[in-house]
Design a protein around this motif. Structure first.
Motif, short mmCIF file in Angstrom:
data_model
loop_
_atom_site.label_atom_id
_atom_site.label_comp_id
_atom_site.label_asym_id
_atom_site.label_seq_id
_atom_site.Cartn_x
_atom_site.Cartn_y
_atom_site.Cartn_z
N GLY A 361 -0.39 -4.92 -15.39
CA GLY A 361 0.44 -4.37 -16.45
C GLY A 361 1.38 -3.29 -15.93
N ILE A 362 0.85 -2.44 -15.03
CA ILE A 362 1.69 -1.40 -14.42
C ILE A 362 2.81 -2.03 -13.60
N ARG A 363 2.48 -3.05 -12.83
CA ARG A 363 3.49 -3.73 -12.02
C ARG A 363 4.56 -4.36 -12.91
N LYS A 364 4.13 -4.98 -14.00
CA LYS A 364 5.08 -5.62 -14.91
C LYS A 364 6.06 -4.59 -15.47
N GLY A 365 5.55 -3.39 -15.81
CA GLY A 365 6.42 -2.34 -16.32
C GLY A 365 7.46 -1.90 -15.30
N ILE A 366 7.04 -1.84 -14.02
CA ILE A 366 7.98 -1.45 -12.97
C ILE A 366 9.04 -2.53 -12.77
N ILE A 367 8.60 -3.78 -12.69
CA ILE A 367 9.52 -4.90 -12.46
C ILE A 367 10.54 -5.00 -13.60
N GLU A 368 10.09 -4.75 -14.82
CA GLU A 368 10.98 -4.86 -15.98
C GLU A 368 11.83 -3.63 -16.19
N GLY A 369 11.67 -2.63 -15.32
CA GLY A 369 12.53 -1.45 -15.40
C GLY A 369 12.11 -0.41 -16.41
N GLN A 370 10.89 -0.49 -16.94
CA GLN A 370 10.43 0.49 -17.92
C GLN A 370 10.20 1.85 -17.27
N ALA A 371 9.86 1.85 -15.99
CA ALA A 371 9.67 3.09 -15.23
C ALA A 371 9.76 2.74 -13.75
N SER A 372 10.04 3.74 -12.92
CA SER A 372 10.11 3.51 -11.47
C SER A 372 8.70 3.50 -10.89
N PHE A 373 8.59 3.02 -9.68
CA PHE A 373 7.29 3.01 -8.99
C PHE A 373 6.77 4.43 -8.88
N ALA A 374 7.66 5.36 -8.49
CA ALA A 374 7.25 6.76 -8.31
C ALA A 374 6.73 7.35 -9.62
N GLN A 375 7.40 7.04 -10.73
CA GLN A 375 6.94 7.55 -12.03
C GLN A 375 5.57 7.01 -12.38
N MET A 376 5.37 5.70 -12.16
CA MET A 376 4.07 5.10 -12.46
C MET A 376 2.98 5.68 -11.56
N ALA A 377 3.33 5.98 -10.29
CA ALA A 377 2.35 6.57 -9.38
C ALA A 377 1.94 7.95 -9.86
N ARG A 378 2.90 8.75 -10.27
CA ARG A 378 2.58 10.10 -10.76
C ARG A 378 1.71 10.02 -12.01
N GLN A 379 1.93 9.01 -12.82
CA GLN A 379 1.20 8.89 -14.08
C GLN A 379 -0.20 8.30 -13.90
N HIS A 380 -0.34 7.33 -12.99
CA HIS A 380 -1.59 6.56 -12.93
C HIS A 380 -2.41 6.73 -11.65
N SER A 381 -1.78 7.03 -10.51
CA SER A 381 -2.50 6.97 -9.24
C SER A 381 -3.60 8.02 -9.16
N GLU A 382 -4.74 7.62 -8.62
CA GLU A 382 -5.92 8.47 -8.59
C GLU A 382 -6.23 9.00 -7.20
N ASP A 383 -5.18 9.20 -6.39
CA ASP A 383 -5.39 9.93 -5.13
C ASP A 383 -4.25 10.92 -4.96
N GLY A 384 -4.31 11.68 -3.88
CA GLY A 384 -3.38 12.79 -3.70
C GLY A 384 -1.94 12.40 -3.55
N SER A 385 -1.68 11.14 -3.23
CA SER A 385 -0.29 10.73 -3.05
C SER A 385 0.44 10.59 -4.38
N GLY A 386 -0.29 10.56 -5.48
CA GLY A 386 0.34 10.38 -6.78
C GLY A 386 1.39 11.43 -7.07
N ALA A 387 1.10 12.69 -6.70
CA ALA A 387 2.05 13.77 -6.96
C ALA A 387 3.36 13.58 -6.19
N ARG A 388 3.33 12.80 -5.12
CA ARG A 388 4.54 12.53 -4.33
C ARG A 388 5.13 11.17 -4.69
N GLY A 389 4.79 10.65 -5.83
CA GLY A 389 5.28 9.34 -6.22
C GLY A 389 4.62 8.22 -5.46
N GLY A 390 3.44 8.50 -4.91
CA GLY A 390 2.69 7.48 -4.16
C GLY A 390 3.08 7.36 -2.71
#
Length: 480
Positions: A361-390
């Motif tokens: 679902g996250i990938r679909k949102g990125i592909i469809e332009g709902q948010a950028s990869f970096a935005q989704m990483a900041r919102q969802h990623s569960e490691d330290g790279s999330g703050a840097r957009g993954g």
């Protein structure tokens, strides 16, 4: 074994060659790249694990790889009986039968196999060696946790494009028993870990050997190492002229789709008839050009990384070949990749299956332009790279866990993977860019040492396995 394997002239012996055990030998620069960055794991790069071992073909003595095949063990049959006991480990008639069957299935040309009695004896010897090693591992307190086995099964399900429920159903339809399957995987991982721990320290490389290697060995002087991926459209033996033309036309159509930028990994999964490379997106891994079929090397000559060849014909069929990566060893250069990812960690309540669905679902949102990869990483990623957009920064080959790296090398800059399961959870990966990096003299020597240690594994393993076999109590039982 597929027709593709004939191009590499793989051995059919039960004790595989060093190349079969390690994958093809890595070149000087790749060996170094396995060493770069070790000890630099940070919370932001928690998926990196240089101690992990690549996952590939099944349990034969000395194999350092983990099988992702679904047909490892089947149900016991009522007429089963014990044929050998090794210390406290049991080998049954069914164990031998299934190993023989798997070998026969992998070698279509039975003339390349020994006679049935000899093959069966070689299989029994191989199983005795394995059980001696399992017994030794248990004796020194080495064990594999349930969590490690669960992670391996989840990864195998993902690599076979199945949910856990679908994997279980597949096993039922194939006559497999899930608990025996778990037991087989646990034993594979145990043997894998034991061999790395016990054999590698036996291999000593001197500074003089490194000097000689760098000065004289063709592997250190070779022009390049290549990572090629391919799609095989098989031409069955005895095919008529019309059938061959139709298969060639199909290959040309697949090639046209690859040439305009369609996802090569997906094209492999949908079209390739080389099952040995399906899980790696058709890729063979980085190898010295001299170890690859000349047909393949010539096909990619002049191509840029990421481009695909024209359709070429071999005895196996028609191939579409992609140049994934090139290393110029003579100039001591290797390829680095910069990627970003989103990581969702598994929990007792949320397994990989549920997280894969969420990640899609996250990938679909990125592909469809709902948010950028970096935005989704900041919102969802569960490691330290999330703050840097993954953003994971630059990495060298071998720096990530195999599941992660296997997918990363198949991506083009900007491309986003499907969800990837690893021991750390579920990843979504985007390749940002690639670059070539010059090696220092010290790094070249470290790489040479790694290559020489890999070359020494065969002899060291054979000596170690022989010692364990001689020390084991082995009882061979007659058939009832």
């Amino acid at each position: 074994m597929t027709p593709m394997t004939d191009l590499f002239k793989r051995s059919t012996s039960l004790r595989p060659s060093h190349a079969a055990r390690l994958g093809a030998r890595r070149g000087l620069c790749l060996a170094l790249s396995l060493l770069i960055g070790l000890g630099q794991v940070t919370p932001a790069m928690a998926q990196i694990d240089p101690d992990d071992v690549p996952m590939a073909a099944p349990r034969i003595p000395g194999a350092r790889n983990l099988s992702t095949e679904l047909k490892i063990e089947g149900k016991r049959v009522t007429s089963d009986f014990i044929v050998a006991v090794v210390n406290q480990e049991v080998i049954t008639h069914t164990d031998v039968d299934k190993r023989v069957a798997r070998i026969e299935e992998s070698v279509p040309d039975r003339r390349r196999l020994p006679d049935p009695a000899t093959l069966r004896q070689q299989v029994l010897d191989a199983l005795i060696d394995e059980k001696a090693q399992v017994s030794f591992a248990r004796g020194i307190g080495l064990s594999i946790s349930d969590a490690e086995v669960d992670t391996a099964i989840e990864n195998i399900a993902a690599q076979n494009q199945l949910t856990l429920a679908e994997l279980r159903q597949r096993m039922v339809s194939d006559g497999l028993d899930f608990e025996r399957y778990r037991g087989s995987l646990r034993e594979q991982i145990l043997l894998q870990r034991l061999r790395e721990r016990e054999v590698m320290p036996r291999i000593q490389v001197t500074e003089e050997e490194i000097d000689t290697f760098l000065r004289e060995d063709p592997s250190a002087q070779a022009e390049s190492n290549l990572n090629l991926a391919h799609i095989l459209v098989r031409v069955p033996e005895g095919s008529g002229e019309l059938a061959v033309r139709q298969l060639q036309q199909r290959a040309e159509q697949i090639r046209d789709r690859a040439a305009v930028g369609m996802n090569f990994t997906q094209l492999v999964r949908e079209n390739s008839e080389d099952r040995d490379t399906l899980e790696s997106g058709g890729a063979f891994g980085l190898r010295p050009a001299s170890t690859l079929p000349p047909l393949f090397v010539n096909a990619v000559r002049g191509l840029k990384v990421g481009e695909v060849s024209q359709v070429v014909r071999s005895n196996a069929g028609f191939h579409i070949i992609k140049l994934v990566e090139r290393e110029n060893v003579a100039q001591a250069r290797y390829t680095q990749q910069r990627a970003r990812h989103i990581l969702l960690r598994t929990t007792p309540k949320l397994g990989a299956t549920e997280l894969v669905a969420k990640m899609k679902g996250i990938r679909k949102g990125i592909i469809e332009g709902q948010a950028s990869f970096a935005q989704m990483a900041r919102q969802h990623s569960e490691d330290g790279s999330g703050a840097r957009g993954g953003d994971l920064g630059w990495s060298s080959p071998g720096q990530y866990v195999p599941e992660f790296e296997k997918v990363l090398i198949t991506l083009q800059p900007g491309e986003i993977s499907q969800p990837v399961v690893s021991r750390f959870g579920v990843h979504l990966i985007q390749l940002i860019e690639r670059r070539e990096v010059q090696l220092s003299e010290a790094q070249r020597r470290d790489a040479a040492r790694a290559v020489l240690k890999e070359r020494g594994f065969e002899a060291a393993y054979e000596e170690w396995a022989r010692e364990l076999r001689q020390a084991a109590w082995v009882e061979i039982r007659d058939e009832p």
